[in-house]
Design an enzyme around this catalytic site. Structure first.
Site, short mmCIF file in Angstrom:
data_model
loop_
_atom_site.label_atom_id
_atom_site.label_comp_id
_atom_site.label_asym_id
_atom_site.label_seq_id
_atom_site.Cartn_x
_atom_site.Cartn_y
_atom_site.Cartn_z
N TYR A 53 50.53 41.19 33.52
CA TYR A 53 49.07 41.39 33.68
C TYR A 53 48.46 40.17 34.34
CZ TYR A 53 49.54 45.07 30.08
OH TYR A 53 49.90 46.18 29.36
N SER A 54 47.68 40.25 35.42
CA SER A 54 47.41 41.46 36.17
C SER A 54 47.91 41.28 37.60
CB SER A 54 45.91 41.74 36.14
OG SER A 54 45.21 40.54 36.50
#
Length: 316
Positions: A53-54
């Site tokens: 992420y991300s």
């Protein structure tokens, strides 16, 4: 707030887990801090993220969410008040997309550094790795638990067969087992989990922390036509939900929400919280107002009639 056992991990957590995929994507560092503060102030304590992420956001390389959470933990000095879950196994670059012992040992150090902590409470296999023998993966986790770098382990996106095989392996060899499962599960997407994974988790005492609890935002009720797709970065994914069944589910959510003076999101999470094996649905927020609203789901008691309305509308 009534807390729930997180499988056999030894942790008891509040029944909503904050999804950290928005940190460094649709929420910058300052907003992420505000969201986490509001989440904790509302009495919750369970945060889920992943090393990847991300990575999908333009200009990102992965690790942004963990880094923001780490800065927040260091600034707030509240590490002992939260349960931190992260994941390994999605692609972080060439050769960095597996569950081999060598890669897990490398990846956990990077996550620990970004999170600015000495231990990860729940370390999860982000997806199954058919190329790595399960005993190698579990043995690597066992070493991390023994060294004090990880407290418990979980699985995400595993099939029933592979989860059962991993649990059997751990039991047979006396190794740590996957105490949690993170599947896609919500009012719209039910059958894949309920058919065989849910019975397995109930039978083996595996705590379930479903992702896409609000179907990427569809179950909030704000996407009711193609004209609504531009309301957020996730709007482009709404077409797959906007069918006769999806509209039926929204109508049922409207009915139950109106009866309880609640929002559709609160009802959708409360429905999940009432399902067998579910410990804490994972849902994210991008405004403090959304955090305040979602927090109410933990106190929303749905009647048998409410659940029947939602079940009937969402049955395939």
């Amino acid at each position: 707030m009534n807390k729930r056992q997180l499988g056999g991990s030894g942790f008891n957590v509040a029944p909503w887990c904050f999804g950290g995929n928005v940190f460094g994507w649709t929420a910058d560092e300052a907003m992420s801090f505000r969201l986490l503060d509001a989440f904790i102030d509302a009495g919750f304590d369970f945060i889920d993220t992943a090393d990847v992420y991300s990575r999908w956001a333009p200009g990102n390389k992965g690790g942004e969410s963990e880094t923001i959470i780490g800065k927040w933990l260091a600034e707030r000095r509240n590490r002992d008040k939260v349960v931190i879950a992260t994941k390994v196994g999605m692609e972080m670059g060439p050769g960095k997309d597996n569950l081999s012992k060598a890669y897990i040992v490398e990846a956990v150090e990077a996550s620990l550094k970004r999170l600015q902590t000495d231990v990860i409470d729940l370390y999860q296999s982000h997806r199954d790795d058919a190329k790595t023998p399960p005993d190698e993966t579990i043995a690597a986790y066992a070493d991390l638990i023994k060294s004090g770098k990880v407290r418990a382990i979980g699985a995400s996106n595993f099939s029933t067969e592979r989860l059962a095989a991993s649990l059997d392996l751990s039991e047979h060899d006396g190794l740590p087992r996957y105490e949690t499962l993170q599947p896609e599960y919500n009012l719209y997407n039910r059958s894949a989990f309920e058919t065989s994974l849910q019975p397995l988790c109930v039978a083996r005492g595996v705590g379930v922390i479903p992702y896409y609890s609000l179907a990427s935002g569809f179950l909030t009720g704000k996407y009711r036509s193609e004209a609504d797709f531009g309301k957020s970065p996730r709007g482009g994914n709404m077409a797959k939900y906007l069918d006769a069944r999806g509209l039926r589910i929204l109508a049922a959510l409207d009915q139950v929400a109106d009866a309880h003076h609640a929002t559709q999101s609160e009802v959708a999470l409360a429905w999940l919280m009432a399902q067998p094996s579910i410990v804490a649905p994972i849902a994210s927020a991008t405004t403090v107002e959304q955090v305040v609203s979602l927090a109410k789901s933990a106190d929303l008691s749905l009647s048998t009639g409410d659940i029947e309305i939602l079940d009937q509308a969402s049955t395939s």
